[in-house]
Design a protein around this motif. Structure first.
Motif: not given
Length: 483
Positions: A187-208
């Motif tokens: 659960p911590s790892q999944k929560a961290f993945w969301r933390f990265l998403w909410c902080s702008g560290f992730l992007e939607v691949g192929g949508n540039d």
């Protein structure tokens, strides 16, 4: 915005630059640690909320869940929806005034700390769920900073600093799976993945979008690292090496014992006669092919005198400063000029260093093949691979000269200086009837090999071709005429 408090969650803390907060007559007064940064006043109409914020300096802050509950206690008559909107507005306002850092973990043990470097940044913890196609942004990179690891995002101007306890989270960011953590992730790892998403560290691949595609990774990093974005990054004059490193001398010692003294004027000229500046600027243009006549040592001498010579030296701010025909930030003049000669009447082919104070060239023991490679590289960059230019001026930066005084902007400033030098070269060459052309490419490793200079001491950052005249010049009286 709800979180499972049994697992690591997002939270906030006041930025370390905030030393104290006080509330006085509808003003929130921010005191900061840095003496050269003045305290700021923010208009504030809610004394209870200001008092609540004022209790946060020196603490690890609180989780967003605790913050929401505290806001509910402050405003018991508000609905849950209004509390959420008020909390979000508070977070945005504090972030835009450099007051917040964010953490993931617990107040007692943060696993990583989000450090905004711009007031434009604010995490979106009320964002929708992470899309399945989300991946780590192509602009994000990892580096060491002291004893900690940073994950930086130059696109959103934010850095994520991992604590010792949070080291196990790093593999989550760099997971091979395109969708982030696997099904057996904690659960911590999944929560961290969301933390990265909410902080702008992730992007939607192929949508540039196309405008974003125009930015290469290194260009984005350089842009973000050398400019200010309404943030707390300390850029500019701070003399960070003043008490630890002696400033480099303004002028280098002779690099060889083979000196070629230069003249300030051509034979028969007492003073160079120039055309009006407006005329020179109107007719200035790039000439990629060599002139009908080779560059002469006499013309090269006058050209270097008018563009790059040292006209005076003075002291200021604890370092030696120079006066040259071209401007430079702080009068530091960190650029050095090297001449790779292929064809010059009166000067043997080879590599030379120009000493502006002596107005002289010093021949360097560079192998002919290296000189040939520098000249050939410039020809290729101009699209003239089959025709070698007469001479190539290589501009090299002694970056420590600038970095002794300026932080985070030294390299950018050196590039600006190279651009200033290029325009100076263009105008003087046009006025003298020579054939100039700025070069877009260049090989810094080749320069280091040819000169024997380590790249951290002097790095080649720009090249400029100077060719001879298209027509011969004769001197008539006090003026000049082209035949």
């Amino acid at each position: 915005m709800t979180f499972d408090v049994s697992e690591p969650v997002p939270g906030i803390m006041l930025s370390p630059v905030i030393a104290a907060i006080s509330y006085d007559a509808d003003r929130l007064v921010l005191s900061v640690h840095f003496q050269d940064w003045p305290s700021r006043d923010l208009s504030w109409t809610d004394a209870a909320l200001a008092e609540f914020i004022g209790k946060m300096p020196g603490t690890a802050g609180m989780s967003l869940s605790d913050l929401q509950r505290a806001m509910g206690d402050l405003y018991p008559s508000m609905t849950d929806e209004d509390i959420g909107q008020t909390t979000n507005a508070l977070l945005r306002r504090l972030t835009q005034n450099d007051m917040l850092h964010w953490w993931f973990g617990t107040a007692q043990q943060p696993l990583c700390i989000l450090e905004p470097q711009s007031r434009l940044f604010c995490p979106q913890f009320w964002a929708p769920p992470v899309p399945d196609e989300a991946v780590l942004s192509r602009f994000v990179f990892m580096r060491r900073d002291g004893n900690t690891v940073l994950l930086e995002n130059p696109e959103y101007h934010v850095a994520l600093r991992f604590t010792k306890a949070g080291g196990d989270l790093l593999p989550v960011a760099f997971a091979n799976s395109a969708s982030g953590p696997t099904e057996d992730a904690t659960p911590s790892q999944k929560a961290f993945w969301r933390f990265l998403w909410c902080s702008g560290f992730l992007e939607v691949g192929g949508n540039d979008r196309s405008s974003r595609q125009a930015w290469d990774f290194h260009d984005r990093v350089f842009h973000a690292g050398s400019r200010s974005f309404l943030g707390v990054t300390r850029i500019g004059m701070n003399y960070r090496f003043k008490d630890t490193v002696a400033p480099l001398p303004a002028q280098k010692t002779a690099m060889s014992d083979r000196k070629i003294a230069l003249s300030r004027t051509r034979v028969g000229e007492e003073t160079p006669q120039s055309r009006p500046l407006s005329s020179v600027m109107e007719t200035r243009h790039s000439v990629r092919k060599p002139g009908h006549f080779p560059l002469t040592l006499a013309d090269l001498s006058v050209f270097l005198w008018r563009t790059s010579s040292v006209r005076g030296q003075k002291s200021g701010g604890g370092m030696e400063l120079l006066e040259r025909p071209m401007p430079a930030g702080g009068a530091i003049h960190e650029l050095e000029f090297y001449i790779a000669v292929h064809r010059c009447d009166g000067l043997e082919p080879g590599l030379y260093h120009y000493h502006g104070g002596e107005h002289a060239l010093y021949a360097l023991p560079a192998k002919p093949s290296y000189v040939q490679a520098i000249v050939s590289g410039a020809a290729g960059s101009m699209g003239q691979s089959d025709t070698l230019p007469d001479c190539v001026i290589v501009m090299a930066t002694r970056l420590l000269r600038l970095a002794w005084k300026y932080q985070a902007m030294s390299y950018r400033l050196s590039l600006l200086h190279a651009g200033v030098a290029m325009e100076t070269f263009y105008l003087v060459a046009e006025d003298m009837g020579l054939s100039p052309c700025a070069v877009g490419g260049g090989d810094s490793a080749l320069f280091a090999i040819a000169t024997g200079l380590p790249e951290d001491e002097e790095a080649a950052i720009g090249e400029f071709v100077i060719n001879g005249r298209q027509m011969p010049m004769t001197v008539e009286g006090n003026g000049r005429s082209l035949q």
